[in-house]
Design a protein around this motif. Sequence first.
Motif, PDB file in Angstrom:
ATOM      1  N   LEU A  50       0.829  -1.200   0.000  1.00  0.00           N
ATOM      2  CA  LEU A  50       0.000   0.000   0.000  1.00  0.00           C
ATOM      3  C   LEU A  50       0.870   1.259   0.000  1.00  0.00           C
ATOM      4  N   ALA A  51       2.020   1.201   0.654  1.00  0.00           N
ATOM      5  CA  ALA A  51       2.901   2.358   0.758  1.00  0.00           C
ATOM      6  C   ALA A  51       3.634   2.645  -0.551  1.00  0.00           C
ATOM      7  N   ALA A  52       3.791   1.621  -1.391  1.00  0.00           N
ATOM      8  CA  ALA A  52       4.609   1.775  -2.597  1.00  0.00           C
ATOM      9  C   ALA A  52       4.044   2.810  -3.560  1.00  0.00           C
ATOM     10  N   ALA A  53       2.731   3.008  -3.554  1.00  0.00           N
ATOM     11  CA  ALA A  53       2.101   3.933  -4.507  1.00  0.00           C
ATOM     12  C   ALA A  53       2.587   5.358  -4.334  1.00  0.00           C
ATOM     13  N   THR A  54       2.982   5.729  -3.127  1.00  0.00           N
ATOM     14  CA  THR A  54       3.408   7.111  -2.867  1.00  0.00           C
ATOM     15  C   THR A  54       4.784   7.184  -2.210  1.00  0.00           C
ATOM     16  N   SER A  55       5.463   6.042  -2.105  1.00  0.00           N
ATOM     17  CA  SER A  55       6.765   5.985  -1.418  1.00  0.00           C
ATOM     18  C   SER A  55       6.661   6.460   0.026  1.00  0.00           C
ATOM     19  N   ALA A  56       5.490   6.231   0.610  1.00  0.00           N
ATOM     20  CA  ALA A  56       5.259   6.649   1.999  1.00  0.00           C
ATOM     21  C   ALA A  56       5.909   5.664   2.964  1.00  0.00           C
ATOM     22  N   SER A  57       6.014   6.070   4.205  1.00  0.00           N
ATOM     23  CA  SER A  57       6.503   5.195   5.256  1.00  0.00           C
ATOM     24  C   SER A  57       5.501   4.053   5.481  1.00  0.00           C
ATOM     25  N   PRO A  58       5.930   2.789   5.375  1.00  0.00           N
ATOM     26  CA  PRO A  58       5.003   1.681   5.658  1.00  0.00           C
ATOM     27  C   PRO A  58       4.414   1.737   7.069  1.00  0.00           C
ATOM     28  N   THR A  59       5.185   2.270   7.994  1.00  0.00           N
ATOM     29  CA  THR A  59       4.675   2.390   9.364  1.00  0.00           C
ATOM     30  C   THR A  59       3.517   3.385   9.423  1.00  0.00           C
ATOM     31  N   LEU A  60       3.672   4.526   8.711  1.00  0.00           N
ATOM     32  CA  LEU A  60       2.569   5.489   8.656  1.00  0.00           C
ATOM     33  C   LEU A  60       1.361   4.877   7.965  1.00  0.00           C
ATOM     34  N   VAL A  61       1.593   4.194   6.860  1.00  0.00           N
ATOM     35  CA  VAL A  61       0.478   3.563   6.128  1.00  0.00           C
ATOM     36  C   VAL A  61      -0.237   2.558   7.018  1.00  0.00           C
ATOM     37  N   LYS A  62       0.523   1.798   7.786  1.00  0.00           N
ATOM     38  CA  LYS A  62      -0.090   0.836   8.711  1.00  0.00           C
ATOM     39  C   LYS A  62      -1.046   1.527   9.667  1.00  0.00           C
ATOM     40  N   ARG A  63      -0.628   2.657  10.209  1.00  0.00           N
ATOM     41  CA  ARG A  63      -1.463   3.354  11.190  1.00  0.00           C
ATOM     42  C   ARG A  63      -2.732   3.907  10.535  1.00  0.00           C
ATOM     43  N   VAL A  64      -2.594   4.417   9.289  1.00  0.00           N
ATOM     44  CA  VAL A  64      -3.761   4.952   8.596  1.00  0.00           C
ATOM     45  C   VAL A  64      -4.685   3.820   8.143  1.00  0.00           C
ATOM     46  N   ALA A  65      -4.088   2.760   7.571  1.00  0.00           N
ATOM     47  CA  ALA A  65      -4.888   1.660   7.024  1.00  0.00           C
ATOM     48  C   ALA A  65      -5.669   0.943   8.120  1.00  0.00           C
ATOM     49  N   ARG A  66      -5.045   0.698   9.258  1.00  0.00           N
ATOM     50  CA  ARG A  66      -5.776  -0.010  10.308  1.00  0.00           C
ATOM     51  C   ARG A  66      -6.887   0.857  10.896  1.00  0.00           C
ATOM     52  N   THR A  67      -6.685   2.178  10.861  1.00  0.00           N
ATOM     53  CA  THR A  67      -7.762   3.067  11.288  1.00  0.00           C
ATOM     54  C   THR A  67      -8.920   2.993  10.308  1.00  0.00           C
ATOM     55  N   CYS A  68      -8.618   3.014   9.009  1.00  0.00           N
ATOM     56  CA  CYS A  68      -9.672   2.873   8.005  1.00  0.00           C
ATOM     57  C   CYS A  68     -10.394   1.541   8.152  1.00  0.00           C
ATOM     58  N   ALA A  69      -9.639   0.490   8.466  1.00  0.00           N
ATOM     59  CA  ALA A  69     -10.262  -0.823   8.647  1.00  0.00           C
ATOM     60  C   ALA A  69     -11.196  -0.831   9.854  1.00  0.00           C
TER      61      ALA A  69
END
Length: 409
Positions: free
Chosen positions: A97-116
């Motif tokens: 999920l992070a690869a699309a924007t070169s974002a931090s996977p840790t940040l993506v994890k925090r956002v994605a689990r909130t969305c979930a």
Amino acid sequence: MEHLSKENETQHDRISRALSQVVSDGSSFKNGDPDARQKLIASARELLYESESPVESLLWNIWALPTRTIAARIAVDLKIFKTACGNNSSPKTNEQLAAATSASPTLVKRVARTCASMKMLDEQGPGLYVPNALTRLLAQPEYAAGIIFCFDATHNSFSQMPAYLRSTGFQNPKDPTNGPFQYANKHDGHAFTWLTAHPETFQAFHGYVHTLRTHRPSWTDMYPVKERLVAGLKLEGDSSALVDVGGGVGQVLQDFNNAIPEYTGRLVLQELGEVIGAATAMDVGKSNRIELQVHDFFTPQPIKGARAYFMRSVLHDWPDEQCRKILGNVKDAMEPGYSSILISDCVLADKNAAWQHISLDFHMMALASSQERTEAEWYALIESCDGLKIAGIYSKGQGNESLIEVVCK
């Protein structure tokens, strides 16, 4: 007596009553009642409310709801919803999920689990996500636009609204150029001028408004168009015109032209210059069926004696004083007994108003120091305009816009 009896109920009694309503509405839904789905949503929400403790309700409102809003906005920037739907919706890790924007996977994890946790995404396993129906919706730019506009245009106003209201001694905002939006954004003009200076938000606004309309009843589904507009239509000059006053980039007229081909009169879109420019870039006037006209509705209406002057979500943008000026300019151009003003806007219930209307009312206070109106407030506004009266109000379904027909006295 009903209030007293409910006060004396135990939580078990209240849950049982709410559960029985869910079962009843669910049974009606299974039996094909066309109105049952909306009733089931309302009764399910009531069951949730009765089942929660007051502290649980408090925490949901002060923790969960603000978190959901900010997480959704960041997720759009991170392209989480779009990426989740890629590769045939195969499960995605935080790193994918992070690869699309070169974002931090840790940040993506925090956002994605909130969305979930808020059902905007499904979590198949630890750090492994798959899309659901809402994810697929939000992966489409026209629906993500709703998140972009509502957040970018209002979040500062909402966060600063308590301070603004304290500064006014808690007076109801009535000045569209000196209200919560200006206080929060340090902006001297109307929110609309801010919007045109922010192209991404401006584009999101028009895309979101158009897309949302496709999921709600059209005004032509409520109002007897053929009897009131097509029948008796004069085909010469201005008399044949249906004028969409402040009509954005022309979606309403395009939809009307497709839905009512029997209307052979002129279709005229009136808007400010920058919006007409956007409509031109979208080829709205290319076929010559829709005429594009630069017009400020605070100035005299140039099309005289038109069949109808249509306004969708225009008057809810303005306090009463400005609405009277807008309506007065149109009234001066009307032909009594022939012309009408058609207002497509919300009509709030006096009691237990639809959450859609109530939410929009707060958005309008935050953006434009304006409001949604009850039926009594609509009558009061129209009757305060010399020479105008409401001929009828047409509605279809709870939480949707209504059609208010205004004629000369």
